[in-house]
Scaffold this active site. Structure first.
Site, PDB file in Angstrom:
ATOM      1  N   GLU A 259       0.889  -1.163   0.000  1.00 27.08           N
ATOM      2  CA  GLU A 259       0.000   0.000   0.000  1.00 27.08           C
ATOM      3  C   GLU A 259       0.923   1.209   0.000  1.00 27.08           C
ATOM      4  OE1 GLU A 259      -3.196  -0.277  -0.120  1.00 27.08           O
ATOM      5  OE2 GLU A 259      -3.411  -2.393   0.387  1.00 27.08           O
ATOM      6  N   CYS A 298      -3.344   8.323   3.887  1.00 25.94           N
ATOM      7  CA  CYS A 298      -3.090   7.791   2.542  1.00 25.94           C
ATOM      8  C   CYS A 298      -4.258   8.081   1.610  1.00 25.94           C
ATOM      9  CB  CYS A 298      -2.837   6.297   2.625  1.00 25.94           C
ATOM     10  SG  CYS A 298      -4.093   5.430   3.564  1.00 25.94           S
TER      11      CYS A 298
HETATM   12  P1  NAP Z   1       8.579   4.512   4.586  1.00 28.38           P
HETATM   13  O1  NAP Z   1       9.752   5.354   4.863  1.00 28.38           O
HETATM   14  O2  NAP Z   1       8.556   3.719   3.345  1.00 28.38           O
HETATM   15  O3  NAP Z   1       8.423   3.584   5.869  1.00 28.38           O
HETATM   16  C1  NAP Z   1       7.377   2.675   5.979  1.00 28.38           C
HETATM   17  C2  NAP Z   1       7.781   1.519   6.861  1.00 28.38           C
HETATM   18  O4  NAP Z   1       8.817   0.782   6.224  1.00 28.38           O
HETATM   19  C3  NAP Z   1       8.332   1.946   8.221  1.00 28.38           C
HETATM   20  O5  NAP Z   1       7.899   1.040   9.206  1.00 28.38           O
HETATM   21  C4  NAP Z   1       9.832   1.817   8.022  1.00 28.38           C
HETATM   22  O6  NAP Z   1      10.544   1.626   9.216  1.00 28.38           O
HETATM   23  C5  NAP Z   1       9.875   0.584   7.162  1.00 28.38           C
HETATM   24  N1  NAP Z   1      11.139   0.391   6.464  1.00 28.38           N
HETATM   25  C6  NAP Z   1      11.950   1.331   5.937  1.00 28.38           C
HETATM   26  N2  NAP Z   1      13.025   0.738   5.384  1.00 28.38           N
HETATM   27  C7  NAP Z   1      12.886  -0.607   5.583  1.00 28.38           C
HETATM   28  C8  NAP Z   1      13.676  -1.739   5.255  1.00 28.38           C
HETATM   29  N3  NAP Z   1      14.843  -1.630   4.629  1.00 28.38           N
HETATM   30  N4  NAP Z   1      13.231  -2.965   5.606  1.00 28.38           N
HETATM   31  C9  NAP Z   1      12.050  -3.106   6.246  1.00 28.38           C
HETATM   32  N5  NAP Z   1      11.269  -2.064   6.591  1.00 28.38           N
HETATM   33  C10 NAP Z   1      11.680  -0.821   6.256  1.00 28.38           C
HETATM   34  O7  NAP Z   1       7.252   5.360   4.568  1.00 28.38           O
HETATM   35  P2  NAP Z   1       6.717   6.393   5.643  1.00 28.38           P
HETATM   36  O8  NAP Z   1       7.530   7.623   5.532  1.00 28.38           O
HETATM   37  O9  NAP Z   1       6.523   5.782   6.976  1.00 28.38           O
HETATM   38  O10 NAP Z   1       5.264   6.608   5.061  1.00 28.38           O
HETATM   39  C11 NAP Z   1       4.976   7.610   4.152  1.00 28.38           C
HETATM   40  C12 NAP Z   1       4.364   7.069   2.912  1.00 28.38           C
HETATM   41  O11 NAP Z   1       3.441   6.019   3.181  1.00 28.38           O
HETATM   42  C13 NAP Z   1       3.556   8.124   2.202  1.00 28.38           C
HETATM   43  O12 NAP Z   1       4.170   8.353   0.977  1.00 28.38           O
HETATM   44  C14 NAP Z   1       2.175   7.543   2.026  1.00 28.38           C
HETATM   45  O13 NAP Z   1       1.675   7.705   0.742  1.00 28.38           O
HETATM   46  C15 NAP Z   1       2.345   6.106   2.292  1.00 28.38           C
HETATM   47  N6  NAP Z   1       1.168   5.579   2.962  1.00 28.38           N
HETATM   48  C16 NAP Z   1       0.335   4.764   2.289  1.00 28.38           C
HETATM   49  C17 NAP Z   1      -0.783   4.231   2.898  1.00 28.38           C
HETATM   50  C18 NAP Z   1      -1.709   3.281   2.188  1.00 28.38           C
HETATM   51  O14 NAP Z   1      -2.553   2.672   2.840  1.00 28.38           O
HETATM   52  N7  NAP Z   1      -1.587   3.106   0.909  1.00 28.38           N
HETATM   53  C19 NAP Z   1      -1.047   4.543   4.228  1.00 28.38           C
HETATM   54  C20 NAP Z   1      -0.182   5.389   4.882  1.00 28.38           C
HETATM   55  C21 NAP Z   1       0.935   5.898   4.248  1.00 28.38           C
HETATM   56  P3  NAP Z   1      11.306   2.837   9.965  1.00 28.38           P
HETATM   57  O15 NAP Z   1      10.268   3.789  10.385  1.00 28.38           O
HETATM   58  O16 NAP Z   1      11.981   2.155  11.083  1.00 28.38           O
HETATM   59  O17 NAP Z   1      12.242   3.427   8.947  1.00 28.38           O
END
Ligand code: NAP
Length: 515
Positions: A259, A298
């Site tokens: 997502e 989101c």
């Molecule tokens: P993100 O930086 O991609 O992080 C998301 C999750 O992935 C966090 O728990 C992060 O952990 C983890 N992660 C990062 N690197 C990883 C790795 N190498 N291995 C395993 N896990 C890893 O995104 P975000 O900044 O939290 O979220 C923002 C984005 O999410 C926005 O662009 C939004 O569009 C999207 N979003 C989508 C939805 C939906 O339902 N479609 C809902 C909410 C948000 P850490 O925090 O420890 O780095």
């Protein structure tokens, strides 16, 4: 100043800390440190094996009704601690009380919905899929599709913006399907998630190994994936692509649900008069979805399509309504827009606003309206007259209280093309009383979205708005939105189960499988 909270992980049946501190979490209002966590040195291979070997068999032995009863306990435990969780969310995520309730009640509500579906499925441990099928003239030999729980761990990696709902909505589906979970919340806002898992461990009678929590960096978690595991991820498109391409995911063909980003659109039909009930529904939804959770949803509206015939009048009402938004401390009653969740988010969103300012006109919002402490950003509405060719607007999601108005001529085909330029979204909202126009837009855009929300006069006082994800409806979207699909009632269970066609003697199959 009180010492920061020490967040721990719940792995292999115990609360553990890594060698640390590794990550610091901050108060979104003051910017002061409020918690620390570390996963450094934790044996994640052992934690995955414990969930797989201890939690998996325990859960698979339970009937759907028993798993439903477990979900009900998880839901009730969250609800019982609602006020405490709201307070934590206000501090760690900068949520207003309303924003925090949206997250926390969303978690308990989704768990309860799946609890009820589990109770309705009753006394079975697996699902029959379709009817018995005959392939020969004899009635003695037939086939039956079944769905059984995968025998691994459901790894749930969540985004920062829904620390309660993200945990609950994924847990509800996986646990009902029969898979133990290992939840990894985003580090920046893990305080609420950690507290919920503690409440569950203390009060919800969760069998050993069924719920695990990893608080902090993911470390080498993905290196321990095996062929029966599954990964459900919410977050940025970049991280989603990295997970899909991870060597262990590729080696074992681990199912991955993503997502990701979405440039959700709101389309106002050319038949809608300004001031009509349908128009009021449109304005109310757009303003709420731009400002709720400071736009960090989101499903928030990012692009607003206004037809030429009502453009000026509609824009005036929209900006008047946005004038009522109050940016401020999340615990003050009058506040409708709190701070963002973290400094990184604040910097990201400010960079997005600067970029939008260079390609579009700012038509509403005072850049200096945000308090100069904590992680605030001033809400903004832009306008681009470049339609389908507008640079940046159709490509980049600015994940805050920010949207762009795009005028269009009034033909359904034109707006379908413009919305689709977003490359695939979670939800598109449409406001029209014209069935012809509405039909063309719905059928033109359904292939580009997981959900379409159609507002019109007869339902103007109903509906929860396009921004609310309902447990009975699918959540996800094609292309840029990640290509995933979650929830959707019992549809969601399929991701955590293996479909198998069993062929054989009618009598034996019926005896073993039922049906
Ligand atoms: P993100 O930086 O991609 O992080 C998301 C999750 O992935 C966090 O728990 C992060 O952990 C983890 N992660 C990062 N690197 C990883 C790795 N190498 N291995 C395993 N896990 C890893 O995104 P975000 O900044 O939290 O979220 C923002 C984005 O999410 C926005 O662009 C939004 O569009 C999207 N979003 C989508 C939805 C939906 O339902 N479609 C809902 C909410 C948000 P850490 O925090 O420890 O780095």
């Amino acid at each position: 100043m009180p010492a920061p909270l020490q967040l721990k992980s719940f792995l292999s049946g115990a609360w553990v800390s890594g060698d640390g501190p590794q990550s610091v979490l901050y108060d979104a209002v003051t910017g002061e440190p409020m918690a620390e966590t570390s996963t450094r040195g934790i044996d994640l291979g052992a934690a995955m094996a414990y969930a797989r070997d201890v939690g998996g068999p325990a859960l698979r032995a339970m009937t759907f009704a028993q798993r439903g009863a477990l979900l009900e306990r998880l839901s009730v435990a969250i609800h019982t601690h609602r006020d405490e969780l709201i307070e934590l969310a206000q501090q760690n995520s900068g949520n207003t009380r309303g924003d925090a309730k949206f997250d926390i009640d969303g978690a308990s509500g989704t768990l309860m919905a799946y609890a009820k579906w589990g109770q309705a499925l009753g006394d079975r441990t697996f699902l029959l899929d379709g009817d018995q099928e005959r392939f020969s003239r004899s009635k003695r030999f037939l086939a039956q599709h079944v769905q059984v729980p995968r025998q691994g761990v459901a790894v749930h990696i969540n985004a920062f913006n829904f620390p309660a709902w993200g945990l609950g909505e994924k847990a509800a589906v996986a646990l009902l399907a029969g898979m133990p979970i290992l939840a990894k919340p985003a580090t920046a806002t893990a305080v609420v998630t950690e507290r919920i898992v503690r409440i569950w461990a203390d009060e919800a009678d969760v069998p050993a190994g069924v719920v695990s929590l990893l608080c902090g960096s993911a470390g080498d978690l993905l290196d321990h994936l095996g062929p029966q595991d599954a990964v459900a991820f919410t977050g940025s498109g970049d991280t989603g692509r990295m997970i899909k391409g991870h060597p262990k995911v590729l080696e074992h063909n681990v199912p991955v649900n993503v997502e990701a980003d979405s440039l959700n659109a709101a389309v106002l039909g050319p038949d809608v008069e300004v001031g009509s009930d349908t128009f009021e529904m449109f304005v109310g939804d757009v303003v709420r979805d731009m400002t709720q959770k400071a736009g960090q949803k989101c499903t928030a509206t990012r692009r607003i399509f206004l037809p030429a015939n009502t453009l000026q009048a509609a824009l005036e009402v929209l900006t008047d309504r946005l004038d009522q938004a109050v940016v401020g401390h999340p615990s003050e009653r009058a506040t409708t827009v709190g701070p963002l969740a973290s400094k990184a988010q604040q910097q990201d969103i400010q960079a997005g606003i600067d970029k939008l300012s260079s390609v579009a006109e700012r038509v509403w919002g005072n850049p200096s309206a945000a308090p100069d402490h904590g992680y605030y950003v001033a809400p903004a509405l832009f306008r681009s007259n470049d339609g389908v060719d507008a640079p940046f607007v159709h490509e980049h999601e600015v994940f805050g209280p920010v949207a762009t108005v795009l005028p269009w001529g009034g033909e359904a085909g034109e707006v379908v093309k413009m919305v689709a330029k977003g490359g695939g979204g979670l939800v598109c909202s449409l406001y029209t009383d014209d069935a012809d126009f509405g039909g063309q837009v719905v059928l033109g855009l359904a292939a580009w979205h997981g959900r379409i929300y159609w507002g019109s006069r007869k339902v103007a006082d109903q509906g929860s708005g396009p921004g609310t994800v309902m447990p009975g409806l699918v959540h996800g979207g094609p292309g840029k939105a990640g290509g995933g699909e979650e929830l959707g009632g019992l549809r969601g269970l399929g991701f955590y189960m293996q479909r198998c066609a069993v062929q054989g003697d009618t009598r034996l199959l019926t005896q073993v499988l039922g049906g």
